[in-house]
Structure formats: structure tokens, C-alpha cells
Design a protein around this motif. Structure first.
Motif, PDB file in Angstrom:
ATOM      1  N   ILE A 199     -27.248 -66.157 -43.837  1.00  0.00           N
ATOM      2  CA  ILE A 199     -27.464 -66.857 -42.858  1.00  0.00           C
ATOM      3  C   ILE A 199     -26.777 -68.590 -42.334  1.00  0.00           C
ATOM      4  N   TYR A 200     -26.477 -68.854 -41.909  1.00  0.00           N
ATOM      5  CA  TYR A 200     -26.569 -70.469 -41.016  1.00  0.00           C
ATOM      6  C   TYR A 200     -26.699 -71.019 -40.112  1.00  0.00           C
ATOM      7  N   SER A 201     -28.318 -71.613 -39.897  1.00  0.00           N
ATOM      8  CA  SER A 201     -28.598 -71.354 -38.801  1.00  0.00           C
ATOM      9  C   SER A 201     -28.640 -73.215 -38.490  1.00  0.00           C
ATOM     10  N   ILE A 210     -29.883 -69.415 -45.605  1.00  0.00           N
ATOM     11  CA  ILE A 210     -30.937 -68.168 -45.972  1.00  0.00           C
ATOM     12  C   ILE A 210     -29.155 -67.143 -47.444  1.00  0.00           C
ATOM     13  N   SER A 211     -29.698 -67.384 -48.474  1.00  0.00           N
ATOM     14  CA  SER A 211     -27.867 -67.492 -49.712  1.00  0.00           C
ATOM     15  C   SER A 211     -29.333 -66.752 -50.401  1.00  0.00           C
ATOM     16  N   THR A 212     -28.560 -66.408 -51.952  1.00  0.00           N
ATOM     17  CA  THR A 212     -29.020 -65.647 -51.955  1.00  0.00           C
ATOM     18  C   THR A 212     -28.363 -65.379 -53.912  1.00  0.00           C
ATOM     19  N   ARG A 213     -28.934 -64.682 -54.688  1.00  0.00           N
ATOM     20  CA  ARG A 213     -28.586 -64.824 -55.852  1.00  0.00           C
ATOM     21  C   ARG A 213     -28.035 -63.644 -56.626  1.00  0.00           C
ATOM     22  N   ASP A 214     -28.970 -62.192 -55.941  1.00  0.00           N
ATOM     23  CA  ASP A 214     -28.808 -61.369 -56.913  1.00  0.00           C
ATOM     24  C   ASP A 214     -30.112 -60.447 -56.374  1.00  0.00           C
ATOM     25  N   MET A 220     -33.107 -70.680 -50.509  1.00  0.00           N
ATOM     26  CA  MET A 220     -32.811 -70.941 -49.298  1.00  0.00           C
ATOM     27  C   MET A 220     -32.534 -72.224 -49.225  1.00  0.00           C
ATOM     28  N   TYR A 221     -32.679 -72.853 -48.278  1.00  0.00           N
ATOM     29  CA  TYR A 221     -32.470 -74.657 -48.340  1.00  0.00           C
ATOM     30  C   TYR A 221     -32.994 -74.756 -46.710  1.00  0.00           C
ATOM     31  N   PHE A 222     -33.567 -76.005 -46.389  1.00  0.00           N
ATOM     32  CA  PHE A 222     -33.478 -75.998 -45.648  1.00  0.00           C
ATOM     33  C   PHE A 222     -33.465 -77.856 -44.982  1.00  0.00           C
ATOM     34  N   PRO A 288     -20.016 -82.765 -48.813  1.00  0.00           N
ATOM     35  CA  PRO A 288     -21.312 -82.158 -48.833  1.00  0.00           C
ATOM     36  C   PRO A 288     -21.689 -80.500 -49.440  1.00  0.00           C
ATOM     37  N   PRO A 289     -22.704 -79.839 -49.347  1.00  0.00           N
ATOM     38  CA  PRO A 289     -22.642 -78.922 -50.144  1.00  0.00           C
ATOM     39  C   PRO A 289     -21.705 -77.374 -48.691  1.00  0.00           C
ATOM     40  N   THR A 290     -22.467 -78.094 -47.840  1.00  0.00           N
ATOM     41  CA  THR A 290     -22.431 -76.873 -46.585  1.00  0.00           C
ATOM     42  C   THR A 290     -20.568 -76.234 -46.331  1.00  0.00           C
ATOM     43  N   GLY A 291     -20.922 -74.907 -47.231  1.00  0.00           N
ATOM     44  CA  GLY A 291     -19.096 -74.143 -46.688  1.00  0.00           C
ATOM     45  C   GLY A 291     -19.293 -73.846 -48.059  1.00  0.00           C
ATOM     46  N   ALA A 292     -19.536 -74.572 -49.169  1.00  0.00           N
ATOM     47  CA  ALA A 292     -19.542 -75.120 -50.761  1.00  0.00           C
ATOM     48  C   ALA A 292     -18.201 -74.425 -51.555  1.00  0.00           C
ATOM     49  N   LYS A 293     -17.576 -75.811 -51.319  1.00  0.00           N
ATOM     50  CA  LYS A 293     -16.479 -75.861 -51.097  1.00  0.00           C
ATOM     51  C   LYS A 293     -15.866 -76.435 -52.780  1.00  0.00           C
TER      52      LYS A 293
HETATM   53  C1  DHB Z   1     -25.203 -71.681 -51.091  1.00  0.00           C
HETATM   54  C2  DHB Z   1     -25.347 -73.098 -51.254  1.00  0.00           C
HETATM   55  C3  DHB Z   1     -23.982 -73.260 -50.116  1.00  0.00           C
HETATM   56  O1  DHB Z   1     -23.627 -74.322 -50.483  1.00  0.00           O
HETATM   57  C4  DHB Z   1     -23.521 -72.621 -49.157  1.00  0.00           C
HETATM   58  O2  DHB Z   1     -22.269 -73.091 -48.524  1.00  0.00           O
HETATM   59  C5  DHB Z   1     -24.116 -71.251 -49.061  1.00  0.00           C
HETATM   60  C6  DHB Z   1     -24.808 -70.686 -50.260  1.00  0.00           C
HETATM   61  C7  DHB Z   1     -25.854 -71.163 -52.660  1.00  0.00           C
HETATM   62  O3  DHB Z   1     -26.663 -71.837 -52.977  1.00  0.00           O
HETATM   63  O4  DHB Z   1     -26.037 -70.220 -52.456  1.00  0.00           O
END
Ligand code: DHB
Length: 390
Positions: A199-201, A210-214, A220-222, A288-293
Motif C-alpha cells: 500500500i502506497y498512501s 506498507i510492505s512486507t518481507r515474508d 513499513m515506512y512513514f 529516491p526509494p519510492t517505486g524501488a527502482k
Molecule cells: C520497499 C521499498 C520501496 O522503496 C518500495 O517502493 C516498495 C517496497 C521495501 O523495502 O519493501
């Protein structure tokens, strides 16, 4: 040590290049100042694009069966009281993979070790210099022993603090950069997933991811001030900030066992080569990390350099070495734009006016209500095909 290609940095880019070169019969030595445990234990982002997974599967670094268990077919944007799901297969025919970067690194290091060419860990490079037979890496091991690696080519895959870059650009910042007035406060928590998909809010409070590893560990990030002290908030306040971004889900809480503050920056260096020394990955650019490129973009550089070096050792031709910078920069700028766009669309700048905020919500509606807008977001997210063909 003498080798054909000296690679600085045992990150995903350096290791993948070494792996590809070896498959073409080209020798390389990968060195890194950190220990193997350090590299394998450092938490980084989690998303692999579909084309990056194809590279890893095709070259036997990861198995198809294993990676398919981590496939995600969509993400959600939450904003203005709405939730919108991007259906990746419907929009693009592809998905993404939640395969954390340190897991990729473990697989890549294992592939190197199994091939009998372990990276040299705890080999800290000092500088790259011109030697009698091409460029040379000089440095010291963790135990203080001096070493030299003499190579036909040196590749700087040594991250944002690259020392190879000093050779290429003469020690000064010679690129284009953009700072952002916010960063991310990230946590790792022991809890089951709160949402099946990421979830990208965007809310008045700012950005939440809201992300996950397993099944047991969540990420999670704010949005926060980039200079915030990690200890400035307690766990209760962290959960309040995260929960504020996702009204539709009750976040599953648990022990938080890691907290960090990530600073954002975009930069692209305008010189990726000098003589026989080349830069790739974060040594050449960062997003920057948004989108995890980040990792996915680094793989594009790897494929361009792989093609160029293979052509050189096959035929002696430097034609693709000469076009590397121009070839690589097109995707670098596309990813720089995508990451910038995702970042500015979803974060609230501290000085945002009411005009800015209303425009931003309209931008989100434009990208979610229209099929063309959705497709644009989804194509960038699952990853554009790599252009470097063999
Ligand atoms: C994660 C990091 C990101 O920058 C992103 O866009 C999505 C997921 C992560 O760490 O899970």
C-alpha cells in the motif's frame, strides 16, 4: 593480482556483472571493503522488476519456482479516502517480485563461490590509478595488508561513495542532483502481513508505505524529516503514524526490531567513463526509494557493460564501450523521472500550499481513473524491458 576486469563493489550490480562475464569466459575479480556477513545482513529495498527476475533466472542465480512464490500482481494507492488497485497482469502482462535485495545478494555470492571465484571481502580500495598495463586498484585488507589489482578494465560498482568515481570525475561532484525535504522512517516488525499487497498512501499526514518481507516479518515506512533522530519517536507513536495512512486496514502490530531513517536524493553523474574505468549502479546515479527502482536500474547498466566487454573480448572492437554512457543514460533518466514522479506525487512537502495539495490529489486521480494513467504507472513499476541485447 592480474585480471581482465576488476570490479569494485560486491553489491547486486558488481556481482551480476562478474557472473555474466564468467559465463562468457571473461575473468574478473570483485572486491569489497565489507565482510560477507555485513553485506548479506544489510537491509535494503525489496522489489524486483519482472525483467530483473528474468535476468536472475536465465543466468541460474535464482530458481523460477522459488521466485514465483514471491510474485505480487498489484499494488494499492490510498488517497483522498479512496483505495485504488493497479492490476499489473491486466495492465502490462507482468508482475513484480518481493525478493529482498539481501536475499538476491546471498544468491549471487553463492553463485560466485560455487563457480570457484569468491569475491574478495574485506578488501578496502583506496583509489584507482593508471598502471603500466591498464588501470589499477590499490588498497588494504581489513588486516592492514596492501594489495594491488591490475586489470584491462576497472568497473566502479561501489555505490554512492564510489572511489572509482574520483578517478572518472576528478574527485568533484560533476552531475545533476536534486534534494528532497523529506525522508522515510522505516521499521522491520515481527508480525504477519497487514495487507496482501503493498500500500502506497498519501494523506494530509504525508506518505506511508506498507510492505512486507515474508509471512513473519513486515517492512513499513512513514514520511519524516530527513534529519529526524530515530529515537525521537516511541513505538506507540510509530504505529499511530503508520495507521494514519491506512484507514481501511487495521495494522497488525508486533515487536519492532529495527528502525532507520532514510534520506532521499536524486543524482545522475554526467561522466560514466574515463579511459578504461567505467561507473555503474549507485556510483553513477541514485534515485529516491519510492517505486524501488535502484537495484533494477543498476541491472540495466550491468547489461550494457556486459555487452560492451563481451564484444571487446570477442572481436577487439570498442564500439559498445564507446556508446556505454549514451546507451545507459536513457534508462537512467527514465528511472530518475519515474522515481521523482512517484515521490512527489505521494509525499507532502513541508512548504506545500493548498494549491499544491489539491493539484497533487488531481494528479493521483488522473493516474488512477484513466486506463492510460494506470498503464503508465504499472509499466514503470513492473519495469521496462532492458534494451541491451547480446
Ligand atoms: C520497499 C521499498 C520501496 O522503496 C518500495 O517502493 C516498495 C517496497 C521495501 O523495502 O519493501
Amino acid at each position: 593480482i592480474r585480471t581482465q576486469v576488476g570490479i569494485l563493489g560486491a553489491g547486486p550490480a558488481g556481482l551480476q556483472l562478474a557472473h555474466l562475464l564468467q559465463r562468457a569466459g571473461i575473468d574478473s575479480v570483485v572486491i569489497d571493503g565489507r565482510s560477507r556477513e555485513d553485506i548479506e545482513g544489510t537491509v535494503k529495498a525489496g522489489i524486483l522488476e519482472s525483467p530483473a527476475v528474468e535476468v536472475l533466472v536465465d543466468t541460474d542465480v535464482v530458481s523460477r519456482e522459488h521466485v514465483e512464490t514471491m510474485r505480487h500482481d498489484g499494488i494499492e494507492f490510498h488517497f483522498d479516502g479512496h483505495a485504488h488497485r493497479f492490476d499489473f497482469p491486466a495492465l502490462t502482462g507482468k508482475g513484480v517480485y518481493l525478493y529482498p535485495q539481501h536475499e538476491v545478494l546471498k544468491d549471487q555470492i553463492k553463485a560466485r563461490v560455487n563457480a570457484g571465484v569468491s569475491p574478495l571481502f574485506e578488501h578496502l580500495a583506496d583509489k584507482v590509478v593508471d598502471g603500466p598495463n591498464g588501470p589499477m586498484i590499490v588498497g588494504k585488507t581489513a588486516t592492514g595488508e596492501a594489495f594491488e589489482i591490475s586489470a584491462d578494465f576497472v568497473i566502479g560498482a561501489d555505490g554512492s561513495m564510489s572511489i572509482a568515481r574520483e578517478y572518472v570525475t576528478g574527485n568533484k561532484f560533476s552531475g545533476m542532483a536534486r534534494e528532497y525535504p523529506f525522508g522515510w522512517y522505516g521499521i522491520l516488525v515481527e508480525a504477519p502481513p497487514s495487507s496482501e499487497e503493498l500500500i502506497y498512501s498519501r494523506s494530509e499526514e504525508g506518505f506511508v508505505l506498507i510492505s512486507t518481507r515474508d509471512e513473519h516479518i513486515q517492512r513499513m515506512y512513514f514520511q519524516c524529516d530527513p534529519n529526524m533522530d530515530v529515537n525521537a519517536v516511541n513505538d506507540e507513536q510509530i504505529w499511530d503514524k503508520l495507521q494514519a495512512g491506512v484507514a481501511t486496514h487495521e495494522l497488525k502490530r508486533g515487536p519492532i526490531f529495527r528502525k532507520d531513517v532514510l534520506k532521499f536524493r536524486s543524482y545522475v553523474h554526467d561522466s560514466l567513463r574515463k579511459n578504461k574505468v567505467f561507473l555503474m549502479g549507485d556510483a553513477a546515479h541514485t534515485v529516491p526509494p519510492t517505486g524501488a527502482k535502484g537495484l533494477n536500474l543498476a541491472f540495466s547498466d550491468v547489461l550494457w557493460l556486459n555487452r560492451a566487454l563481451r564484444e571487446y573480448y570477442r572481436s577487439g572492437s570498442e564500439k559498445y564501450l564507446d556508446t556505454y554512457q549514451e546507451d545507459a543514460l536513457k534508462r537512467i533518466w527514465k528511472a530518475a523521472n519515474y522515481s521523482y514522479m512517484m515521490t512527489t506525487m505521494l509525499h507532502i512537502a513541508p512548504d506545500a500550499t493548498e494549491f499544491d495539495k489539491n493539484r497533487q490529489v488531481a494528479d493521483l486521480y488522473s493516474h488512477t481513473e484513466s486506463l492510460a494513467g494506470q498503464t503508465f504507472i504499472a509499466e514503470g513499476y513492473v519495469g521496462w524491458d532492458y534494451d541491451a541485447d547480446d
